[in-house]
Design a protein around this motif. Sequence first.
Motif, PDB file in Angstrom:
ATOM      1  N   ILE A  78      -3.863  30.045  46.259  1.00  0.00           N
ATOM      2  CA  ILE A  78      -3.777  29.127  45.115  1.00  0.00           C
ATOM      3  C   ILE A  78      -5.015  28.249  45.031  1.00  0.00           C
ATOM      4  O   ILE A  78      -5.618  28.094  43.965  1.00  0.00           O
TER       5      ILE A  78
ATOM      6  N   GLN B  38      -0.124  23.033  43.689  1.00  0.00           N
ATOM      7  CA  GLN B  38      -0.282  23.916  42.537  1.00  0.00           C
ATOM      8  C   GLN B  38      -0.726  23.138  41.300  1.00  0.00           C
ATOM      9  O   GLN B  38      -1.578  23.604  40.541  1.00  0.00           O
ATOM     10  N   GLU B  39      -0.187  21.933  41.094  1.00  0.00           N
ATOM     11  CA  GLU B  39      -0.586  21.132  39.934  1.00  0.00           C
ATOM     12  C   GLU B  39      -2.035  20.677  40.068  1.00  0.00           C
ATOM     13  O   GLU B  39      -2.819  20.768  39.122  1.00  0.00           O
TER      14      GLU B  39
ATOM     15  N   ALA C 166      -0.999  29.278  50.101  1.00  0.00           N
ATOM     16  CA  ALA C 166      -1.696  28.057  49.684  1.00  0.00           C
ATOM     17  C   ALA C 166      -3.183  28.335  49.492  1.00  0.00           C
ATOM     18  O   ALA C 166      -3.808  27.846  48.541  1.00  0.00           O
TER      19      ALA C 166
ATOM     20  N   SER D 136      -4.355  22.107  41.774  1.00  0.00           N
ATOM     21  CA  SER D 136      -5.189  23.298  41.647  1.00  0.00           C
ATOM     22  C   SER D 136      -5.405  23.656  40.176  1.00  0.00           C
ATOM     23  O   SER D 136      -6.497  24.067  39.784  1.00  0.00           O
ATOM     24  N   ARG D 137      -4.353  23.500  39.370  1.00  0.00           N
ATOM     25  CA  ARG D 137      -4.492  23.767  37.931  1.00  0.00           C
ATOM     26  C   ARG D 137      -5.515  22.828  37.305  1.00  0.00           C
ATOM     27  O   ARG D 137      -6.381  23.248  36.528  1.00  0.00           O
TER      28      ARG D 137
ATOM     29  N   THR E 130       1.338  32.786  44.120  1.00  0.00           N
ATOM     30  CA  THR E 130       1.945  31.459  43.968  1.00  0.00           C
ATOM     31  C   THR E 130       3.132  31.343  44.905  1.00  0.00           C
ATOM     32  O   THR E 130       3.664  32.342  45.405  1.00  0.00           O
TER      33      THR E 130
ATOM     34  N   LYS F 210       3.834  21.686  48.158  1.00  0.00           N
ATOM     35  CA  LYS F 210       3.539  22.929  47.445  1.00  0.00           C
ATOM     36  C   LYS F 210       3.423  22.677  45.945  1.00  0.00           C
ATOM     37  O   LYS F 210       2.512  23.184  45.280  1.00  0.00           O
ATOM     38  N   GLU F 211       4.356  21.914  45.407  1.00  0.00           N
ATOM     39  CA  GLU F 211       4.350  21.632  43.968  1.00  0.00           C
ATOM     40  C   GLU F 211       3.100  20.871  43.565  1.00  0.00           C
ATOM     41  O   GLU F 211       2.455  21.185  42.553  1.00  0.00           O
TER      42      GLU F 211
END
Length: 415
Positions: free
Chosen positions: A58, A108-109, A55, A111-112, A25, A104-105
């Motif tokens: 992730i 990640q969201e 990236a 991707s979740r 991460t 980036k933030e």
Amino acid sequence: MTMGSYNGLPLDDDILDRIMTFCPTFGTLQSTILVSKAFHRVFQAHPKSINRSVAYNIVGPALPQALRVVRYPYDGYTSDGDPSTMAEVCPEDHDPSVITAEEKETLQENSRVVAVLEDIYSLTNKDRTSKTSVLTSEESWRFRRAMYRIMLYCHLFPGNRYSKEEIDPSDEELVDKIRKQRISILSDYPTDDLRELHSAVKFLCNIFDSVTNAQSNVTEALLSTGPSGVLRAWQHRSYHVLEDDIDLMFFEDDEEIPIFIKSTARTTPARVVLPPGGLKLYTAANWDRFPIILTNLLKNNLKLNQTVAQPFYAATAHLVNSDALGPFLGDLFALKIHTAPAFDDWEKTDSYCFMCFTKFLEEHLWIWFLEERTKGGWTSPEDCWYGWNCRTQVHKPSHAETKNHLCIPKKGDPA
């Protein structure tokens, strides 16, 4: 190669670089950079490549599509302009440009969201015994690539882009413009990729159908909220959680709404990501999605006895639309009663069809409730001779209150 020795790190710079590229991460990467000046110095020398590697860790191989999503809106492109220029403004490529902190933030969201949807897709289409994805790397890549492309589509054409007052289905010029915009975006993908999108949209439709009672106009409109909207509807088991994302006034009429995704998934099979499957059999992995009201499963006439049904509903209300339902149903396997010998060899690790599992619950829920009431200090009155079969308990409240019907019939037909 420069040898770093600060903070006890006598490692080559290329090794430090390699270590950072394995961070799972961006938070881990940031912590690594702060470990020593050596890591910080190497990162400053190669920020693009290191950030790009993290990236990829992730998001996976669908990173080009994921970056395309987080970088919308693009310079030189507006939603009111010609959507066909979008592909030129921000193409799907592996451009190693700097990934900003905001990107980036969001990466990640997103991707979740996609990872959880992949788990659901795998559960409902490939392996109903596993709550985590068992897709192959190729299947996972296809699924995730399609999800990010749908995300982009829904960013371009959000559900709140128009209000109901702005849309007149008889305005052929406006409707034609909207359709051409959408076609121009989809035309950028090759045929095989469009089939993948079709398969993914079918999956999203199925989720919305399960929370809207398959109202087609509602489902088509809700699709404009994209994968994140689908996930929230799945988790809350209701589409009303999306009322801030889309004008629910659209749903009052049965007419087709021309501004949303028009899915042909209902009539055309899509076998690109995976052959269609579903929750046709029930296991511990999907019991929490068992589609039935527990009160309706009380044994025989007990469900019509309000002195039983009401406290039973209160005792199980916390299980409605909850992940707690699965563990609760699993605990019922520990109840062994001589009135249901057919279930003696049932194991909660096996798979069961809807009808059989429903029968299992009918035979066990009443005895669970009897034990639960007794544990709570309830003192049972005298048993009714006719037990759960008693018809008097339905229409005579005094009899229902003064006799216990959570018992095996001693007279009449016990079956």
